[in-house]
Write a protein that holds these residues in place. Structure first.
Motif, PDB file in Angstrom:
ATOM      1  N   LEU A  13      -3.097  -2.554  -4.750  1.00  0.00           N
ATOM      2  CA  LEU A  13      -2.762  -1.940  -6.235  1.00  0.00           C
ATOM      3  C   LEU A  13      -2.076  -1.256  -6.869  1.00  0.00           C
ATOM      4  O   LEU A  13      -1.473  -1.279  -7.949  1.00  0.00           O
ATOM      5  CB  LEU A  13      -4.031  -1.821  -6.643  1.00  0.00           C
ATOM      6  CG  LEU A  13      -5.348  -3.757  -6.342  1.00  0.00           C
ATOM      7  CD1 LEU A  13      -6.565  -3.277  -6.701  1.00  0.00           C
ATOM      8  CD2 LEU A  13      -5.041  -4.685  -7.191  1.00  0.00           C
ATOM      9  N   ASN A  16       1.965  -1.266  -5.523  1.00  0.00           N
ATOM     10  CA  ASN A  16       2.187  -3.146  -5.237  1.00  0.00           C
ATOM     11  C   ASN A  16       3.885  -2.779  -5.057  1.00  0.00           C
ATOM     12  O   ASN A  16       4.650  -2.069  -5.558  1.00  0.00           O
ATOM     13  CB  ASN A  16       1.667  -3.379  -6.408  1.00  0.00           C
ATOM     14  CG  ASN A  16       1.939  -5.215  -5.844  1.00  0.00           C
ATOM     15  OD1 ASN A  16       2.632  -5.629  -6.463  1.00  0.00           O
ATOM     16  ND2 ASN A  16       0.914  -5.782  -5.934  1.00  0.00           N
ATOM     17  N   ASN A  20       5.107  -1.984  -8.176  1.00  0.00           N
ATOM     18  CA  ASN A  20       5.896  -0.572  -8.730  1.00  0.00           C
ATOM     19  C   ASN A  20       6.672   0.155  -7.713  1.00  0.00           C
ATOM     20  O   ASN A  20       7.293   1.055  -8.110  1.00  0.00           O
ATOM     21  CB  ASN A  20       3.674   0.199  -7.931  1.00  0.00           C
ATOM     22  CG  ASN A  20       4.004   1.692  -7.450  1.00  0.00           C
ATOM     23  OD1 ASN A  20       5.117   2.544  -7.551  1.00  0.00           O
ATOM     24  ND2 ASN A  20       2.744   1.987  -8.428  1.00  0.00           N
ATOM     25  N   GLY A 143      -0.988  -7.324  -2.574  1.00  0.00           N
ATOM     26  CA  GLY A 143      -1.104  -7.711  -2.834  1.00  0.00           C
ATOM     27  C   GLY A 143       0.658  -7.664  -3.666  1.00  0.00           C
ATOM     28  O   GLY A 143       0.670  -8.808  -5.000  1.00  0.00           O
ATOM     29  N   ALA A 147       0.172 -10.654  -7.462  1.00  0.00           N
ATOM     30  CA  ALA A 147       1.609 -10.777  -8.794  1.00  0.00           C
ATOM     31  C   ALA A 147       2.293 -11.322  -8.206  1.00  0.00           C
ATOM     32  O   ALA A 147       2.424 -11.723  -9.650  1.00  0.00           O
ATOM     33  CB  ALA A 147       2.681  -9.252  -8.254  1.00  0.00           C
ATOM     34  N   PHE A 184      -0.011  -3.005 -14.352  1.00  0.00           N
ATOM     35  CA  PHE A 184      -0.796  -2.157 -12.847  1.00  0.00           C
ATOM     36  C   PHE A 184      -0.440  -0.873 -12.396  1.00  0.00           C
ATOM     37  O   PHE A 184      -1.612  -0.280 -12.014  1.00  0.00           O
ATOM     38  CB  PHE A 184       0.762  -3.193 -11.263  1.00  0.00           C
ATOM     39  CG  PHE A 184      -0.569  -4.225 -10.877  1.00  0.00           C
ATOM     40  CD1 PHE A 184      -0.945  -4.223  -9.416  1.00  0.00           C
ATOM     41  CD2 PHE A 184      -0.889  -5.155 -11.522  1.00  0.00           C
ATOM     42  CE1 PHE A 184      -1.555  -5.518  -9.252  1.00  0.00           C
ATOM     43  CE2 PHE A 184      -1.526  -6.684 -11.409  1.00  0.00           C
ATOM     44  CZ  PHE A 184      -1.379  -6.226  -9.463  1.00  0.00           C
TER      45      PHE A 184
END
Length: 192
Positions: A13, A16, A20, A143, A147, A184
């Protein structure tokens, strides 16, 4: 134990890999058109990243590092990933030809998916032991799967909407992915 849970949640999370770190974008955008293909690719990525993390950790700790061959880690990790993807590809081709065809070019692209290599290299860089590497790899792959499945769900709803012509196709998908990335970012406040 808390450290292991934190590694798992951070990989899935907080950091990610797609939303991210922006690794693995090509398969994320390309396969997320269909929910089944997205979930299946996510499963394949979970298998490949988790096993690649385990094997890479063992090879690095017990072969490359003791022999002062640290500089070979990228090449060795790429070979591990390529072999694992070949195994997954042969398995899917034999057991599920429809799914194999649906994944198309994106299945072999796992080999060049920078997310897979990125996780193996990050695990080494962070000094993770075997268990931590496996959990980091598994969390990261989960993750990725979260997504891509979320984006597939969003895309299925977007396709039902009457959008202005300039937003149809790639522009709205990129906007949706950007909004997911922003959402996120909220997980970065998690702490244990």
């Amino acid at each position: 134990m808390t450290n292991l849970i934190l590694i798992l949640i951070t990989g899935a999370l907080i950091n990610n890999v797609v939303l991210n770190q922006f690794l693995g974008i090509c398969s994320f955008l390309g396969v997320s058109k269909q929910m089944k293909a997205s979930a299946s690719l996510g499963g394949a990525v979970i298998f490949v990243i988790t096993i690649a993390s385990a094997v890479a950790s063992l090879l690095y700790d017990y072969v490359l590092k003791p022999l002062n061959l640290d500089y070979m880690k990228t090449i060795v990790f790429i070979l591990i990933i390529a072999a694992l993807v070949q195994i997954v590809e042969m398995f899917l081709k034999k057991t599920s030809p429809g799914l194999y065809k649906a994944l198309g070019i994106y299945l072999p692209l796992i080999t060049t998916n920078c997310a897979v290599l990125g996780v193996a290299l990050t695990n080494v860089q962070d000094g993770y032991n075997f268990i931590e590497s496996v959990l980091s790899g598994f969390g990261t792959a989960v993750g990725y799967t979260i997504a891509i499945v979320l984006l597939a769900g969003i895309r299925s709803r977007i396709n039902e909407e009457d959008l202005p012509r300039p937003l149809r196709g790639a522009p709205i998908v990129l906007i949706a992915a950007a909004l997911m990335s922003i959402a996120f970012t909220g997980f970065s406040g998690l702490s244990f």
